[in-house]
Design a protein around this motif. Structure first.
Motif, PDB file in Angstrom:
ATOM      1  N   PHE A  23       3.920   4.901   6.474  1.00 27.26           N
ATOM      2  CA  PHE A  23       3.168   4.242   5.404  1.00 27.26           C
ATOM      3  C   PHE A  23       3.973   4.167   4.103  1.00 27.26           C
ATOM      4  O   PHE A  23       3.738   3.273   3.279  1.00 27.26           O
ATOM      5  N   ALA A  24       4.952   5.027   3.942  1.00 26.13           N
ATOM      6  CA  ALA A  24       5.799   4.970   2.741  1.00 26.13           C
ATOM      7  C   ALA A  24       6.408   3.581   2.581  1.00 26.13           C
ATOM      8  O   ALA A  24       6.626   3.115   1.463  1.00 26.13           O
ATOM      9  N   ARG A  25       6.650   2.883   3.690  1.00 28.31           N
ATOM     10  CA  ARG A  25       7.191   1.516   3.638  1.00 28.31           C
ATOM     11  C   ARG A  25       6.168   0.526   3.090  1.00 28.31           C
ATOM     12  O   ARG A  25       6.532  -0.557   2.650  1.00 28.31           O
ATOM     13  N   CYS A  26       4.906   0.875   3.156  1.00 28.28           N
ATOM     14  CA  CYS A  26       3.815  -0.028   2.775  1.00 28.28           C
ATOM     15  C   CYS A  26       3.348   0.188   1.335  1.00 28.28           C
ATOM     16  O   CYS A  26       2.619  -0.643   0.794  1.00 28.28           O
ATOM     17  N   GLN A  27       3.749   1.315   0.751  1.00 25.63           N
ATOM     18  CA  GLN A  27       3.187   1.730  -0.527  1.00 25.63           C
ATOM     19  C   GLN A  27       3.528   0.848  -1.719  1.00 25.63           C
ATOM     20  O   GLN A  27       2.875   0.956  -2.747  1.00 25.63           O
ATOM     21  N   GLN A  31      -2.297   1.001  -1.115  1.00 25.96           N
ATOM     22  CA  GLN A  31      -2.554   2.408  -1.387  1.00 25.96           C
ATOM     23  C   GLN A  31      -3.690   2.915  -0.512  1.00 25.96           C
ATOM     24  O   GLN A  31      -4.518   2.122  -0.043  1.00 25.96           O
ATOM     25  N   VAL A  32      -3.724   4.233  -0.324  1.00 21.37           N
ATOM     26  CA  VAL A  32      -4.831   4.924   0.327  1.00 21.37           C
ATOM     27  C   VAL A  32      -5.105   6.194  -0.471  1.00 21.37           C
ATOM     28  O   VAL A  32      -4.278   6.644  -1.254  1.00 21.37           O
ATOM     29  N   GLY A  33      -6.279   6.767  -0.263  1.00 22.52           N
ATOM     30  CA  GLY A  33      -6.635   8.009  -0.938  1.00 22.52           C
ATOM     31  C   GLY A  33      -7.705   7.784  -1.990  1.00 22.52           C
ATOM     32  O   GLY A  33      -8.114   6.657  -2.266  1.00 22.52           O
ATOM     33  N   GLU A  34      -8.166   8.877  -2.573  1.00 22.82           N
ATOM     34  CA  GLU A  34      -9.294   8.823  -3.498  1.00 22.82           C
ATOM     35  C   GLU A  34      -9.014   7.993  -4.748  1.00 22.82           C
ATOM     36  O   GLU A  34      -9.937   7.457  -5.347  1.00 22.82           O
ATOM     37  N   LYS A  35      -7.781   7.890  -5.166  1.00 22.38           N
ATOM     38  CA  LYS A  35      -7.446   7.115  -6.366  1.00 22.38           C
ATOM     39  C   LYS A  35      -6.803   5.769  -6.029  1.00 22.38           C
ATOM     40  O   LYS A  35      -6.233   5.119  -6.904  1.00 22.38           O
ATOM     41  N   ALA A  36      -6.916   5.352  -4.772  1.00 22.16           N
ATOM     42  CA  ALA A  36      -6.297   4.093  -4.338  1.00 22.16           C
ATOM     43  C   ALA A  36      -6.887   2.919  -5.097  1.00 22.16           C
ATOM     44  O   ALA A  36      -8.067   2.885  -5.418  1.00 22.16           O
ATOM     45  N   ARG A  37      -6.008   1.969  -5.374  1.00 25.71           N
ATOM     46  CA  ARG A  37      -6.448   0.722  -6.014  1.00 25.71           C
ATOM     47  C   ARG A  37      -5.721  -0.433  -5.347  1.00 25.71           C
ATOM     48  O   ARG A  37      -4.751  -0.246  -4.622  1.00 25.71           O
ATOM     49  N   LEU A  39      -3.253  -3.400  -5.129  1.00 31.03           N
ATOM     50  CA  LEU A  39      -1.971  -3.765  -5.732  1.00 31.03           C
ATOM     51  C   LEU A  39      -1.677  -5.204  -5.322  1.00 31.03           C
ATOM     52  O   LEU A  39      -2.549  -6.054  -5.415  1.00 31.03           O
ATOM     53  N   VAL A  40      -0.484  -5.464  -4.839  1.00 31.69           N
ATOM     54  CA  VAL A  40      -0.164  -6.780  -4.284  1.00 31.69           C
ATOM     55  C   VAL A  40      -1.045  -7.030  -3.058  1.00 31.69           C
ATOM     56  O   VAL A  40      -1.496  -8.141  -2.812  1.00 31.69           O
ATOM     57  N   GLY A  41      -1.311  -5.957  -2.303  1.00 34.67           N
ATOM     58  CA  GLY A  41      -2.226  -5.991  -1.170  1.00 34.67           C
ATOM     59  C   GLY A  41      -3.431  -5.118  -1.465  1.00 34.67           C
ATOM     60  O   GLY A  41      -3.419  -4.329  -2.409  1.00 34.67           O
ATOM     61  N   PRO A  42      -4.480  -5.237  -0.664  1.00 32.87           N
ATOM     62  CA  PRO A  42      -5.677  -4.428  -0.898  1.00 32.87           C
ATOM     63  C   PRO A  42      -5.448  -2.960  -0.550  1.00 32.87           C
ATOM     64  O   PRO A  42      -4.578  -2.634   0.257  1.00 32.87           O
ATOM     65  N   GLU A  43      -6.246  -2.084  -1.170  1.00 32.71           N
ATOM     66  CA  GLU A  43      -6.221  -0.684  -0.748  1.00 32.71           C
ATOM     67  C   GLU A  43      -6.728  -0.632   0.689  1.00 32.71           C
ATOM     68  O   GLU A  43      -7.495  -1.497   1.104  1.00 32.71           O
ATOM     69  N   LEU A  44      -6.274   0.359   1.432  1.00 35.52           N
ATOM     70  CA  LEU A  44      -6.558   0.406   2.868  1.00 35.52           C
ATOM     71  C   LEU A  44      -7.473   1.549   3.286  1.00 35.52           C
ATOM     72  O   LEU A  44      -7.532   1.900   4.462  1.00 35.52           O
ATOM     73  N   ASN A  45      -8.214   2.126   2.345  1.00 36.05           N
ATOM     74  CA  ASN A  45      -9.184   3.158   2.715  1.00 36.05           C
ATOM     75  C   ASN A  45     -10.242   2.569   3.638  1.00 36.05           C
ATOM     76  O   ASN A  45     -10.753   1.477   3.386  1.00 36.05           O
TER      77      ASN A  45
END
Length: 121
Positions: A23-27, A31-37, A39-45
């Motif tokens: 996932f580091a390649r996707c960051q 984003q994922v996690g409680e503070k995800a927002r 970015l260029v792509g949607p958060e993936l939670n």
């Protein structure tokens, strides 16, 4: 119920710890996690079991809004391999090829996040 089964299958098919490294390649875009927002792509939670084009506040391409894809192991694997083949007109650029184990691990990692960014059950 299908969401729970899909998430469980994703865990069984891959290693979430190894998926975190993939996932580091996707960051740079996601984003994922409680503070995800978004970015260029949607958060993936909570992506496992979610319908494409439904993250609040993200400006999706018509291709993903209209596709009504239910994200599971197979649809994510296909999308990561060839986004345009899954949703012609998507803004997602081609991803450098991933080995099948990397895809399984990535999906297992994504399955660990609930829609609110906390741990999936």
């Amino acid at each position: 119920m299908a969401t729970v089964l899909s998430a469980g299958a994703a865990h069984a098919d891959g290693d979430p710890a190894a998926g975190k490294r993939v996932f580091a390649r996707c960051q740079s875009c996601h984003q994922v996690g409680e503070k995800a927002r978004n970015l260029v792509g949607p958060e993936l939670n909570g992506v496992i079991g979610r319908t494409s084009g439904t993250v609040a506040g993200y400006a999706y391409s018509p291709a993903l809004k209209d596709a009504a894809i239910t994200w599971d192991h197979d649809t994510i694997a296909a999308f990561v391999a060839k986004p345009q083949a899954v949703a012609k007109g998507t803004q997602m650029p081609p991803v450098p090829p991933l080995k099948p184990d990397d895809v399984d691990n990535l999906i297992a990692y994504l399955a660990t996040f609930a829609a609110d960014g906390g741990a999936a059950q």
